[in-house]
Design a protein around this motif. Structure first.
Motif, PDB file in Angstrom:
ATOM      1  N   ASP A 151       0.817  -1.225   0.000  1.00  0.00           N
ATOM      2  CA  ASP A 151       0.000   0.000   0.000  1.00  0.00           C
ATOM      3  C   ASP A 151       0.846   1.269   0.000  1.00  0.00           C
ATOM      4  O   ASP A 151       1.880   1.356   0.651  1.00  0.00           O
ATOM      5  N   GLY A 152       0.307   2.240  -0.724  1.00  0.00           N
ATOM      6  CA  GLY A 152       1.059   3.452  -1.030  1.00  0.00           C
ATOM      7  C   GLY A 152       1.516   3.338  -2.470  1.00  0.00           C
ATOM      8  O   GLY A 152       1.620   4.317  -3.196  1.00  0.00           O
ATOM      9  N   HIS A 177      -3.270  -1.780  -3.547  1.00  0.00           N
ATOM     10  CA  HIS A 177      -3.585  -0.363  -3.760  1.00  0.00           C
ATOM     11  C   HIS A 177      -3.618  -0.199  -5.293  1.00  0.00           C
ATOM     12  O   HIS A 177      -2.558  -0.187  -5.918  1.00  0.00           O
ATOM     13  N   HIS A 228      -9.306   0.796  -1.082  1.00  0.00           N
ATOM     14  CA  HIS A 228      -9.862   2.139  -1.334  1.00  0.00           C
ATOM     15  C   HIS A 228     -10.361   2.398  -2.762  1.00  0.00           C
ATOM     16  O   HIS A 228      -9.873   3.302  -3.431  1.00  0.00           O
TER      17      HIS A 228
END
Ligand code: ZN
Length: 424
Positions: A151-152, A177, A228
């Motif tokens: 993530d990121g 992500h 997300h």
């Protein structure tokens, strides 16, 4: 630890709701019944008019430790979670250094065990989250990792199939992500807001390409959780993938159903996050996907940043907003009280489904035998989002917004870890 009796509340479980008393003893739910007499020495909480949920499980939290302690620590993230009614959090591995070695996982798992709520660590899927070589997933699991993600950044597509198969064999979730950075380029906001404010745009294809790639990799290799999601097109692709029986799950975040890019009125980096706030039509489609079961979970993507960094303006400030303490009232006000979803559906989105995705046996349910993790929500209490938070950071676009549905009591492992307006 004294037994705790939560009386007169509406017990809201992923499987249904009813007026019930709830008895917690020895860290477990021991009784769920229309009327329970308090055993001797028992503490009683009167939840009349309130909603009693299995403790909320947040799949997406950045606690910034190690490396970013000026913005948040594991202890302050856990306290922020407790204040937000969140009893379990999954920390993201984009710390500095990244959580990619068994030694680091062991060290911070020990620290997590001392937090007032359940703190789970995810580990990097690739070494240094750099996407060049897989991280040692089996050793990371032995050291305490509960999930894998870069993530990121998005997992390198060429490594994704192998990582999906390894994570599946280990029985832990792999999370991605979804963002194609070659499409994002220097972008900082959705095209509408970018045009209006003179900023570089993030085209929606940055998410779409990565979501499609992830879904196809899951179809061929095994389970994948998408983090997300923010677009109508992502929700549409996910809906079709699920209809085909592909092993995919996904989360969205409160800001994607509560805000859209038109809410960015000026150069205010507290509205800057990744993915960016999207068009109003995307928000409407996400609300439908939340209601119809396409989206499995609501996670905060709690991403604290120091105020001085967020003051740098939209173009220069880091991406991310905090979310743990506004999760419950945003979901209650914008989803349940706005009649988009039922309370039972909210229990699925915030408790049952995230607990299942993370493989947390004993969590996500109010049934006797479950862990005594409980979130009591007061749907009547109207309060503006304050400018000060329990979190060490205050980078929220919701400050000043009047909302209902604030946590009244948070219980983790049978212990009261937050009580509204009072001491624990
Ligand atoms: Zn992310």
């Amino acid at each position: 630890m004294r037994p705790l009796l939560i009386k007169n509340g509406l017990a809201v479980d992923p499987s249904g709701e009813a007026r019930r008393d709830l008895l917690l003893e020895g860290g477990k739910v021991t009784l769920l019944s229309p009327k329970i007499e308090p055993p001797p020495g028992c503490e009683v909480f009167d939840a009349a008019g309130m909603w009693v949920f299995p403790g909320f499980v947040d799949l997406h939290v950045h606690a910034r430790e190690p490396g970013g302690e000026a913005a948040e620590t594991m202890a302050t993230a856990a306290a922020s979670a407790a204040a937000g009614g969140v009893t379990s959090i999954l920390l993201m591995p984009n710390t500095s250094p990244a959580m990619d070695s068994p030694a680091l996982l062991k060290k911070y798992s020990a620290k997590a065990a001392r937090c007032p709520v359940n703190v789970y660590l995810s580990a990097a899927a690739t070494r240094g989250r750099a996407g060049r070589a897989p991280a040692p997933l089996a050793a990371l699991k032995r050291a305490g990792a509960r999930a894998f993600t870069d993530d990121g950044t998005s997992i390198n597509p060429s490594l994704l199939p192998g990582l999906i198969r390894t994570a599946a064999a280990l029985g832990l979730p792999l999370m991605d992500h979804p963002e194609d950075f070659s499409v994002t380029g220097p972008g900082v906001a959705a095209p509408g807001a970018a045009r209006r404010l003179g900023l570089a745009p993030i085209p929606p294809e940055a998410e779409e390409f990565a979501v499609l790639r992830g879904l196809l990799a899951a179809a061929a290799n095994g389970p994948l959780h998408l983090q997300h999601l923010s677009l109508a097109s992502s929700a549409g692709l996910l809906r079709r993938a699920k209809a085909l029986g592909w092993p995919v799950t996904a989360e969205t975040c409160p800001h994607y159903f509560a805000l859209c890019d038109r809410d960015i009125k000026r150069d205010d980096a507290n509205f800057k996050m990744k993915p960016p706030l999207r068009a109003a039509a995307d928000r409407a489609a996400l609300l439908r996907a939340i209601a119809d079961g396409t989206i499995d979970a609501i996670a905060t993507d709690h991403a604290p940043h120091e105020a001085r960094l967020k003051k740098a303006g939209f173009a220069a400030a880091p991406f991310g907003i905090i979310g743990l303490e506004t999760l419950a009232p945003l979901c209650v006000t914008r989803l349940v009280l706005a009649r988009r979803i039922s309370r039972v559906r909210l229990a699925q989105l915030l408790s049952g489904n995230p607990a299942r995705i993370l493989g947390l046996a004993g969590k996500g349910s109010l049934n006797p035998g479950s862990d005594a993790d409980i979130t009591v929500i007061d749907p009547r209490r109207l309060r503006r989002v304050p400018s000060g938070f329990v979190s060490k950071s205050a980078n929220s676009p919701f400050i000043g917004l009047p909302l209902r549905g604030w946590p009244a009591l948070t219980v983790a492992g049978g212990r009261i870890v937050f009580r509204a307006g009072g001491t624990v």
